[in-house]
Design an enzyme around this catalytic site. Structure first.
Site, mmCIF file in Angstrom:
data_model
loop_
_atom_site.group_PDB
_atom_site.id
_atom_site.type_symbol
_atom_site.label_atom_id
_atom_site.label_comp_id
_atom_site.label_asym_id
_atom_site.label_seq_id
_atom_site.Cartn_x
_atom_site.Cartn_y
_atom_site.Cartn_z
ATOM 1 N N GLU A 1 -12.411 62.540 64.491
ATOM 2 C CA GLU A 1 -13.272 62.140 65.615
ATOM 3 C C GLU A 1 -12.392 61.573 66.704
ATOM 4 O O GLU A 1 -11.536 60.721 66.443
ATOM 5 C CB GLU A 1 -14.267 61.037 65.222
ATOM 6 C CG GLU A 1 -15.431 61.496 64.418
ATOM 7 C CD GLU A 1 -16.476 60.387 64.241
ATOM 8 O OE1 GLU A 1 -16.646 59.530 65.134
ATOM 9 O OE2 GLU A 1 -17.121 60.389 63.173
ATOM 10 N N GLU B 1 -16.445 56.571 58.057
ATOM 11 C CA GLU B 1 -16.082 55.221 58.515
ATOM 12 C C GLU B 1 -16.488 54.160 57.496
ATOM 13 O O GLU B 1 -17.253 53.242 57.795
ATOM 14 C CB GLU B 1 -16.702 54.942 59.885
ATOM 15 C CG GLU B 1 -16.101 55.814 60.981
ATOM 16 C CD GLU B 1 -16.521 55.430 62.390
ATOM 17 O OE1 GLU B 1 -17.535 54.736 62.553
ATOM 18 O OE2 GLU B 1 -15.830 55.833 63.341
HETATM 19 C C1 BG6 Z 1 -18.257 56.986 65.077
HETATM 20 C C2 BG6 Z 1 -19.303 57.652 64.229
HETATM 21 O O1 BG6 Z 1 -18.331 55.634 64.834
HETATM 22 O O2 BG6 Z 1 -18.386 56.991 66.443
HETATM 23 C C3 BG6 Z 1 -20.141 58.671 64.948
HETATM 24 O O3 BG6 Z 1 -18.738 58.219 63.071
HETATM 25 C C4 BG6 Z 1 -20.458 58.173 66.338
HETATM 26 O O4 BG6 Z 1 -21.284 58.939 64.185
HETATM 27 C C5 BG6 Z 1 -19.149 57.983 67.099
HETATM 28 O O5 BG6 Z 1 -21.330 59.003 67.048
HETATM 29 C C6 BG6 Z 1 -19.306 57.545 68.542
HETATM 30 O O6 BG6 Z 1 -20.178 56.462 68.647
HETATM 31 P P1 BG6 Z 1 -21.424 56.543 69.622
HETATM 32 O O7 BG6 Z 1 -22.179 55.318 69.446
HETATM 33 O O8 BG6 Z 1 -20.853 56.704 70.993
HETATM 34 O O9 BG6 Z 1 -22.190 57.751 69.207
#
Ligand code: BG6
Length: 465
Positions: free
Chosen positions: A362, A173
């Site tokens: 993701e 990101e």
């Molecule tokens: C992304 C990141 O922004 O979102 C991850 O690459 C992160 O590391 C994921 O865990 C979800 O965000 P959160 O705060 O729910 O863990």
């Protein structure tokens, strides 16, 4: 239209070292920015004292339990696992003369275990962490010297894992640095916009040099960038809202534009000029930027809206990050707006823009799963969320978009990034762990485990349209 995903489509999950490994001082690992932010990437920096507690220090103990976790991923049918290498396991201080052999050896074991299960690793070089010593002693990515430190780290791991890892990502990101400058580019305290963009510039140069190094050292590997897929919609069809939305989307697309096209886009040059931002850009930097990525990877969780009306925007902005919420969408327990169709739109937007293969690295639902009376997690809400998103991925493929794969975020419960919460669970696999560190760390299968297994086994034919 076929209801099956293409042969060779990679199915799996995605993890980040600092959110799963634990063992934060084992085998010579140095302290990272993540270790210094025990309350997450939006929390304060905390000086670490001997004996103090951070949930991330042990996390889900993946460092010791990876064989059993990988066996569970294999049982679901994974063909790909996204992991990251903790830079501090390899170069504990970032500027060390020699890499740390114990750290290198641990990732050898991890990749060998994946190979035993025919799971292909997709490896992020830097996922939301960097050596703390580089922040303290050099001022993070604000310092040009970081480019060489990162390049050496990247070359070291490319050389070491050249036969084991054929899919790489540079910075997780990379477009988040504007919102989380410490996590993204190691800038401490109040910093100016110019300082942030200068640090980002250094990181983009380092990303280009990593691409170059990867192509030289592992010619049969592919290396991608990693963007937060931050698609924004206009709140209305007023031309001013449409234009404000274009500009808002440019603010994150510019990272991808550089990494895919090899140069700063004109709209950024104008933005810098209009805002009095002057960057120190050397001729060799422009050469490094020309090394473009082979594919584009991104995270996708939500979309948001943009209005040109500052007062209205101020009034509507809720706790959904900093975005104006979309009145047509439902939200998760954490206020993240759920928009499966937005994923199809984003895939099309990125494909139209770059004509490079895409990889969703993701996506998932953070939820406070509670065991039912039978002791199991019946996470039908997660199944429904993921089903609907995957249906849209299949639609985008049918639109002609080239999609390499899908790795869901946190296939096993992990520590969340924003606030280091345990309760925000993403997994198909439940981990018995509470915020105070109590729990057996035992793993158990949620309902979604069996569902994802079926989706993979049928190449997506089990999805409900
Ligand atoms: C992304 C990141 O922004 O979102 C991850 O690459 C992160 O590391 C994921 O865990 C979800 O965000 P959160 O705060 O729910 O863990």
């Amino acid at each position: 239209m076929s209801n099956r995903f293409p042969d060779g489509f990679l199915w799996g999950g995605a993890l980040a070292a600092n959110q799963v490994e634990g063992a934060y001082q084992e085998d010579g690992k140095g302290l990272s920015t993540s270790d210094m932010q025990p309350n997450g990437i939006f929390g304060p920096v905390t000086a670490r004292q001997p004996g103090d507690f951070s949930i991330k220090d042990v996390a889900i103990d993946f460092y010791h339990r990876y064989p059993q976790d990988i066996a569970l991923f294999s049982e679901m049918g994974f063909t790909c696992l996204r992991v990251s290498i903790a830079w501090t396991r390899i170069f504990p201080n970032g500027d060390d003369a020699q890499p740390n052999e114990a750290g290198l050896a641990w990732y050898d074991k991890l990749f060998d275990e994946l190979a035993r299960h025919n799971i292909q690793p997709l490896v992020t070089l830097s996922h939301y962490e960097m050596p703390w010593a580089l922040v303290e002693n050099y001022g993070g990515w604000g310092n040009r010297k970081l480019i060489a430190f990162f390049e050496r780290y990247a070359r070291t791991v490319f050389e070491r894992y050249r036969d084991k890892v054929k899919l790489w990502l540079t910075f997780n990101e990379i477009n988040m640095s504007l919102h989380a400058p410490l996590t993204g580019v190691g800038l401490l305290g109040d910093c100016t916009t110019t300082e942030i963009y200068q640090a980002i510039h250094h990181q983009l140069v380092a990303s280009g040099l990593a691409v170059k190094a990867c192509h030289e050292i592992i010619p049969d590997a592919r290396i991608g960038n990693m963007l937060l897929g931050g698609l924004m919609y206009p709140l209305s069809c007023k031309p001013a809202d449409i234009f404000a939305t274009l500009q808002e989307n440019h603010s994150w697309q510019f990272f991808g534009d550089i990494q895919c096209r090899g140069a700063y886009p004109g709209y950024m040059t104008r933005y810098f000029r209009d805002n009095g931002i002057t960057l120190n850009i050397e001729p060799a930097d422009l050469e490094a930027l020309r090394h473009t990525v082979d594919f584009i990877s991104f995270s996708y969780y939500m979309t948001g809206c943009v209005t040109a009306d500052a007062d209205l925007g101020e009034k509507l902005r809720g706790n959904i990050l900093d975005m104006v919420p979309n009145p047509h969408l439902e939200s998760s327990e954490w206020g993240w707006q759920i928009d499966p169709l937005g994923l199809r739109t984003l895939l099309n937007v990125l494909w139209d823009r770059y004509q490079k293969p895409l990889f969703i690295v993701e996506n998932g639902l953070g939820a406070n799963d509670q065991p039912a009376a039978d002791g199991r997690i019946h996470d039908d809400y997660r199944i429904s969320y993921m089903n609907d998103h995957l249906v849209q991925v299949r639609e985008a493929i049918d639109d002609g978009v080239e999609v390499l794969g899908y790795t869901s975020w946190g296939p096993i419960d992990i520590i969340s990034a924003s606030k280091a919460e345990v309760a925000k669970r993403y997994g198909f696999i439940y981990v018995d762990l509470q915020q105070d560190g109590s729990g057996t760390l035992n793993r158990s299968r949620k309902d979604s485990f069996w569902w994802y297994q079926q989706v993979i086994k049928t190449h997506g034919a089990a999805l409900k349209p």
